[in-house]
Design an enzyme around this catalytic site. Structure first.
Site, mmCIF file in Angstrom:
data_model
loop_
_atom_site.group_PDB
_atom_site.id
_atom_site.type_symbol
_atom_site.label_atom_id
_atom_site.label_comp_id
_atom_site.label_asym_id
_atom_site.label_seq_id
_atom_site.Cartn_x
_atom_site.Cartn_y
_atom_site.Cartn_z
ATOM 1 N N ASP A 30 4.926 9.409 -2.683
ATOM 2 C CA ASP A 30 5.127 8.833 -4.018
ATOM 3 C C ASP A 30 6.372 9.439 -4.657
ATOM 4 O O ASP A 30 6.640 10.638 -4.536
ATOM 5 C CB ASP A 30 3.892 9.105 -4.885
ATOM 6 C CG ASP A 30 3.857 8.225 -6.119
ATOM 7 O OD1 ASP A 30 3.032 7.302 -6.180
ATOM 8 O OD2 ASP A 30 4.682 8.468 -7.046
ATOM 9 N N HIS A 99 -2.183 -0.735 -2.666
ATOM 10 C CA HIS A 99 -1.864 0.595 -2.158
ATOM 11 C C HIS A 99 -2.963 1.567 -2.535
ATOM 12 O O HIS A 99 -3.677 1.382 -3.520
ATOM 13 C CB HIS A 99 -0.506 1.083 -2.677
ATOM 14 C CG HIS A 99 -0.360 1.036 -4.170
ATOM 15 N ND1 HIS A 99 -0.083 -0.115 -4.866
ATOM 16 C CD2 HIS A 99 -0.460 2.007 -5.102
ATOM 17 C CE1 HIS A 99 0.002 0.145 -6.159
ATOM 18 N NE2 HIS A 99 -0.246 1.435 -6.328
ATOM 19 N N HIS A 101 -3.512 5.625 -3.229
ATOM 20 C CA HIS A 101 -2.938 6.947 -3.457
ATOM 21 C C HIS A 101 -3.804 7.972 -2.724
ATOM 22 O O HIS A 101 -5.025 8.020 -2.946
ATOM 23 C CB HIS A 101 -2.959 7.302 -4.948
ATOM 24 C CG HIS A 101 -2.169 6.391 -5.835
ATOM 25 N ND1 HIS A 101 -0.946 6.740 -6.369
ATOM 26 C CD2 HIS A 101 -2.427 5.141 -6.306
ATOM 27 C CE1 HIS A 101 -0.486 5.755 -7.132
ATOM 28 N NE2 HIS A 101 -1.377 4.763 -7.109
HETATM 29 P P1 DGP Z 1 0.276 2.302 -9.338
HETATM 30 O O1 DGP Z 1 0.563 2.761 -10.733
HETATM 31 O O2 DGP Z 1 -1.146 2.592 -8.910
HETATM 32 O O3 DGP Z 1 0.665 0.858 -9.148
HETATM 33 O O4 DGP Z 1 1.184 3.202 -8.390
HETATM 34 C C1 DGP Z 1 2.475 2.884 -8.047
HETATM 35 C C2 DGP Z 1 3.119 4.154 -7.552
HETATM 36 O O5 DGP Z 1 4.317 3.789 -6.893
HETATM 37 C C3 DGP Z 1 3.489 5.141 -8.635
HETATM 38 O O6 DGP Z 1 2.710 6.323 -8.460
HETATM 39 C C4 DGP Z 1 4.964 5.439 -8.412
HETATM 40 C C5 DGP Z 1 5.232 4.852 -7.067
HETATM 41 N N1 DGP Z 1 6.549 4.272 -6.924
HETATM 42 C C6 DGP Z 1 7.125 3.334 -7.719
HETATM 43 N N2 DGP Z 1 8.338 3.014 -7.267
HETATM 44 C C7 DGP Z 1 8.533 3.762 -6.142
HETATM 45 C C8 DGP Z 1 9.613 3.870 -5.216
HETATM 46 O O7 DGP Z 1 10.652 3.206 -5.316
HETATM 47 N N3 DGP Z 1 9.450 4.750 -4.191
HETATM 48 C C9 DGP Z 1 8.322 5.502 -4.041
HETATM 49 N N4 DGP Z 1 8.253 6.339 -3.008
HETATM 50 N N5 DGP Z 1 7.283 5.417 -4.882
HETATM 51 C C10 DGP Z 1 7.404 4.564 -5.929
#
Ligand code: DGP
Length: 113
Positions: A30, A99, A101
């Site tokens: 993340d 997704h 976590h």
């Molecule tokens: P949610 O809020 O449950 O939809 O989680 C989305 C997650 O995705 C959040 O914890 C941050 C992560 N995230 C958003 N954009 C990116 C990205 O460009 N790269 C990565 N590695 N994570 C990202």
């Protein structure tokens, strides 16, 4: 989906720190970790959330949970870990590609909400 952030990450169009991959699943760290280990496990097939999981086969959905466990083992989370999937606006889902976590490496708080 062409305008989906996680589809672009899976396709390698946007860089990510890969943590795990198999035929059905891609997992990466993340961008804003909330624990020492914070990995996102995503199905390679696009479905918007768990509410859209009918778009996956049972095997594809199971592969996500098996990948969560594999990531936890790989990351050495013997003490335990938490798996969270935000679904929809009330759960503050920000990326509309299913997704999970995987969080660990410290004691989690007792509350889940
Ligand atoms: P949610 O809020 O449950 O939809 O989680 C989305 C997650 O995705 C959040 O914890 C941050 C992560 N995230 C958003 N954009 C990116 C990205 O460009 N790269 C990565 N590695 N994570 C990202």
């Amino acid at each position: 989906m062409s305008d989906c952030l996680f589809c672009k990450i899976i396709a390698g169009e946007i860089p990510s720190a890969k943590a795990y991959e198999n035929d059905q699943v891609y997992a990466f760290r993340d961008i804003a970790p909330m624990a020492p280990t914070h990995v996102l496990v995503v199905p390679k097939k696009h479905v918007p959330s768990l509410a859209g999981a009918d778009g996956l086969t049972d095997a594809e959905l199971a592969a996500c949970l098996r990948a969560c466990a594999a990531v936890a083992a790989q990351e050495g989370l013997e003490g335990g870990f938490r798996v969270v999937s935000n679904c929809g606006d009330d759960a503050c889902q920000s990326v509309k590609h299913l997704h999970f976590h995987v969080l660990g490496g410290r004691k989690m708080t007792e509350g889940m909400a």
